[in-house]
Design a protein around this motif. Structure first.
Motif, short mmCIF file in Angstrom:
data_model
loop_
_atom_site.label_atom_id
_atom_site.label_comp_id
_atom_site.label_asym_id
_atom_site.label_seq_id
_atom_site.Cartn_x
_atom_site.Cartn_y
_atom_site.Cartn_z
N ARG A 347 102.52 19.07 45.41
CA ARG A 347 102.85 18.32 44.20
C ARG A 347 101.60 18.02 43.36
NH1 ARG A 347 107.57 15.07 43.91
NH2 ARG A 347 109.10 15.69 45.47
N ASN A 348 100.43 18.46 43.87
CA ASN A 348 99.16 18.17 43.20
C ASN A 348 99.01 16.67 43.00
OD1 ASN A 348 96.72 18.98 42.12
ND2 ASN A 348 97.50 19.08 40.03
N SER A 349 99.34 15.89 44.06
CA SER A 349 99.34 14.43 43.97
C SER A 349 98.48 13.83 45.08
CB SER A 349 100.77 13.88 44.11
OG SER A 349 101.59 14.38 43.09
N VAL A 350 97.80 12.72 44.74
CA VAL A 350 97.02 11.96 45.71
C VAL A 350 97.53 10.52 45.69
CG1 VAL A 350 94.74 11.19 46.43
CG2 VAL A 350 95.00 13.41 45.35
N TYR A 351 97.82 9.99 46.88
CA TYR A 351 98.33 8.61 47.00
C TYR A 351 97.32 7.79 47.77
CZ TYR A 351 102.66 11.19 46.05
OH TYR A 351 103.61 12.01 45.51
N CYS A 352 97.04 6.58 47.29
CA CYS A 352 96.07 5.70 47.93
C CYS A 352 96.75 4.42 48.39
CB CYS A 352 94.93 5.38 46.96
SG CYS A 352 93.61 4.43 47.74
#
Length: 357
Positions: A347-352
């Protein structure tokens, strides 16, 4: 003009060249763009036109040059291609990026055969695109109805060939169809066959067998079709492959997540206990994963250290929360967790997720 950059760790969002012109000379335009630092090593560029609201009928591209302003690494390529900018034209081209001492992928012509019942009769009423995903990336949305070849029509069946040029996709994974219409209509799609133009095999088969109804309430439909089976040209090998595909269909639909765990830099922050994590998305939750094999350290979760783990789970959708903890075993098992970062490359996503306790 829009560009999409593919790296070893994922791809960029479409980068619009609008308002990015730094210098313009005769027949030459220079752009200054900023790419995410975590893309990894660039291996492919796709460029084309996002919108057709223009009086230009064709765009001739002669040469492409790209330079990293930090390292001064430079890549240049002679293109000499003209993009067909007609309303139904395929507006994209893509090419591999060549770096010294790095393996370079090649551009391959793919044949996508569509088997349906009524697309040809409805082709002036609908817009259908396909995005083909492989182990080396995707093609982006390509129009299926802009240039049909090898058209066959019978009483209740039809088929046609679509030609797609793309940088080597590797093993095929899935096709995502996007169907839209400004009027009420119904499309009956049976299956898709995909292969390299110069090879008879392998043929990747995507079973659809669905009628898509579009109306004012649903003017656009998107559907994801995983590979159903592969025809290899050898019957015994086909039987083995097809059984493996059936057994591995769930495995092929798995999503890989990169989990970075930050242990705080405080006295007694580290732990030798066994740490586990559960991911919660808007579509599903994962199983419980033990975080034991750190990519950086043999002894994970030490004071002030960052540990990276790779886990594979069914598709969870967009991540919403996590559960993380440990089994309390070992001397002084207490652990100060600073934060957890999770990357979903698909998804080309980064979650923090911050913890700080």
């Amino acid at each position: 003009l829009v560009m999409v950059f593919y790296g070893s760790n994922g791809k960029s969002n479409p980068v619009s060249m609008e308002n990015k012109v730094e210098h313009q000379a005769k027949n030459q335009i220079t752009y200054d763009i900023h790419l995410p630092s975590d893309l990894g090593i660039l291996y492919k560029v796709r460029l084309g036109l996002q919108s057709l609201e223009t009086s230009i009928s064709q765009l001739s591209l002669h040469h492409f040059k790209m330079q990293n302003t930090s390292t001064l690494d430079t890549f240049s390529l002679t293109i000499n291609k003209t993009l067909p900018l007609s309303l139904n034209g395929d507006r994209w081209i893509e090419f591999p990026v060549e770096w010294p001492l790095k393996e370079t992928l090649s551009v391959i012509t793919y044949h996508l055969t569509v088997f349906s019942r009524n697309i040809l009769s409805e082709r002036n009423l609908v817009h259908v695109t396909a995005c083909i995903y492989g182990t080396h990336g995707d093609t982006g949305d390509r129009s299926l109805l802009w240039s049909l070849q090898s058209v066959h029509q019978e009483e209740d069946n039809e088929s046609f060939l679509v030609i797609v040029d793309a940088v080597d996709l590797g093993e095929m994974v899935k096709v995502v169809l996007l169907i839209s219409s400004r009027t009420d209509c119904k499309l009956d799609i049976k299956k898709l066959h995909l292969k390299e133009a110069v090879k008879e095999h392998p043929i990747y088969v995507f079973e659809v067998n669905e009628a898509f109804s579009l109306d004012a309430n649903k003017p656009e439909i998107q559907t994801e079709i995983p590979v159903s089976f592969v025809i290899r040209g050898d019957k015994q090998k086909n039987d083995i492959d097809n059984n493996l595909y059936k057994e591995g269909s769930q495995a092929r639909n798995l999503t890989e997540y990169t989990v970075k765990v930050y242990t705080g830099d405080k006295r007694g922050a580290g732990t030798d206990a066994t740490v586990h994590i559960v991911l919660f998305g808007n579509e599903d939750k994962s199983e419980v994963f033990q975080l034991s094999q750190s990519l950086e350290h043999q002894d994970p979760f030490e004071r002030g250290k960052v540990d990276t783990f790779k886990i594979k789970s069914k598709n969870l959708g967009s991540l919403r929360s996590i559960e993380i903890g440990h089994d309390g075993k070992g001397f002084a098992s207490g652990w100060f967790l600073e934060k957890v970062e999770i990357t979903d490359a698909s998804r080309n996503s980064v979650y923090c997720f911050s913890c700080n306790r």
